[in-house]
Design an enzyme around this catalytic site. Structure first.
Site, short mmCIF file in Angstrom:
data_model
loop_
_atom_site.label_atom_id
_atom_site.label_comp_id
_atom_site.label_asym_id
_atom_site.label_seq_id
_atom_site.Cartn_x
_atom_site.Cartn_y
_atom_site.Cartn_z
N CYS A 105 0.84 -1.20 0.00
CA CYS A 105 0.00 0.00 0.00
C CYS A 105 0.86 1.24 0.00
CB CYS A 105 -0.94 -0.03 1.20
SG CYS A 105 -2.05 1.40 1.28
N SER A 106 0.90 1.96 1.11
CA SER A 106 1.59 3.25 1.13
C SER A 106 2.05 3.61 2.53
CB SER A 106 0.65 4.33 0.61
OG SER A 106 -0.56 4.30 1.34
N CYS A 107 2.27 2.59 3.40
CA CYS A 107 2.65 2.87 4.78
C CYS A 107 3.99 3.61 4.80
CB CYS A 107 2.74 1.57 5.58
SG CYS A 107 1.14 0.76 5.68
#
Lengths: 215, 111
Positions: free
Chosen positions: A121-123
């Site tokens: 995702c985009s953590c």
């Protein structure tokens, strides 16, 4: 348009949303987002002020915060050790609170280059560095940096010699990484503020090195 | 089979290393998501699971904050905060309003 340029455009089209003008509402989901916000405010679930304050909070967190942490680690060996042992505790000494996630600091050295991704995702350490850059969320970066990190780093202009080990760290919602880049040569006389100015966002993700000082 | 989000190790094209700043609308969605998070209505894990559940077609077609909007919509309905009917009605209203004020891209006037 050259054949090569055409191919490049085509590849971009398959992995990114096409370029869209900012000034007009152009998708159903934009309309939906506006509708959700209006309904939640009318029902008193959140207030317009709540949303505005969250946007202001996001805008107030910038990579300069992380740069202060790195500059202190470069100049204060005891702080550096605390940062590598317990990053959440160390950054809180400077007034930076990680609200949800465990923060792990990893140090680049002459023999090891670290780079961070969130493949799923985009953590990202948003509480310290702000929102991630758009490429960090892109499919191309997430897919490829774990497969061919040296090639991806080269696309950022960062060429890592073969004898240097490259480690890629995959973030999760609960664990986020801060790269401590190598302190550049020729910075012996500089104070913390001058050093912090050399620490870029990309160097704390690991796709670049810290900037060289002006001579 | 991999979920649509599970892209680590796959082939892809060059990275667009330019950092594109968020648009006004993207910031609004980020702020709205943070605000419903701050009151404990929707947490990060629920948001992530709902994005992953969009399926390959939607996941690969929508832009990042469009996925968040679709996920938030689903979660707000699941949690009983909003109903599909009231959302549909409001979407129609917003669409009309934006069309009237000239803020809507042409071709978007009807669903």
């Amino acid at each position: 348009m050259s054949e090569e340029h055409h191919l490049h455009d085509h590849e971009h089209g398959s992995v990114h949303a096409p370029p869209q003008p900012d000034d007009k509402v152009h998708s159903y989901y934009q309309i939906l987002g506006i509708a959700l916000k209006e309904l939640l405010i009318e029902k008193g679930v959140v207030s317009a002020d709540d949303v505005r304050r969250q946007i202001e909070r996001r805008d107030s967190i910038t990579p300069a915060n992380g740069a202060r942490v790195v500059a202190k680690a470069w100049t204060d060996p005891a702080f550096r050790k605390r940062l590598l042992d317990d990053a959440n505790g160390a950054v809180s000494e400077l007034g930076f609170e990680m609200t949800t996630a465990k923060l792990v600091a990893i140090e680049n050295t002459a023999g090891e280059h670290n780079v961070v991704v969130c493949t799923l995702c985009s953590c990202y350490p948003r509480d310290l560095l702000g929102l991630p850059p758009s490429w960090y969320k892109s499919r191309a970066y997430r897919a490829r940096v774990v497969r061919e990190p040296r090639a991806v780093l080269a696309e950022f202009g960062t060429h890592v010699p073969e004898h240097v080990v490259v480690r890629v760290h995959d973030s999760t919602a609960d664990m986020r990484f801060l790269v401590v880049p190598e302190r550049p040569e020729g910075t012996q006389g500089l104070g913390e503020a001058e050093l912090a100015a050399l620490v870029t966002r990309d160097s704390m993700i690991g796709v670049a090195r810290a900037s060289a000082p002006n001579r | 089979m991999r979920g649509p989000h599970d892209v680590g190790g796959l082939q892809d094209g060059p990275v667009d290393t330019e950092a594109h700043p968020l648009t006004f609308w993207e910031k609004q969605i980020d702020g709205l998501r943070a605000a419903v998070g701050a009151i404990g209505l929707v947490n990060t894990h629920e948001n992530r699971a709902a994005v992953e559940a969009l399926g390959h077609d939607a996941y690969n077609t929508l832009a990042y904050y469009e996925r968040w909007t679709a996920a938030l919509c689903r979660l707000l309905i699941d949690k009983g905060a909003l109903t599909q009917d009231e959302i549909d009605a409001r979407v129609a209203l917003v669409r009309q309003r934006l069309a009237a004020s000239g803020e809507l891209e042409s071709g978007m006037e009807s669903p």
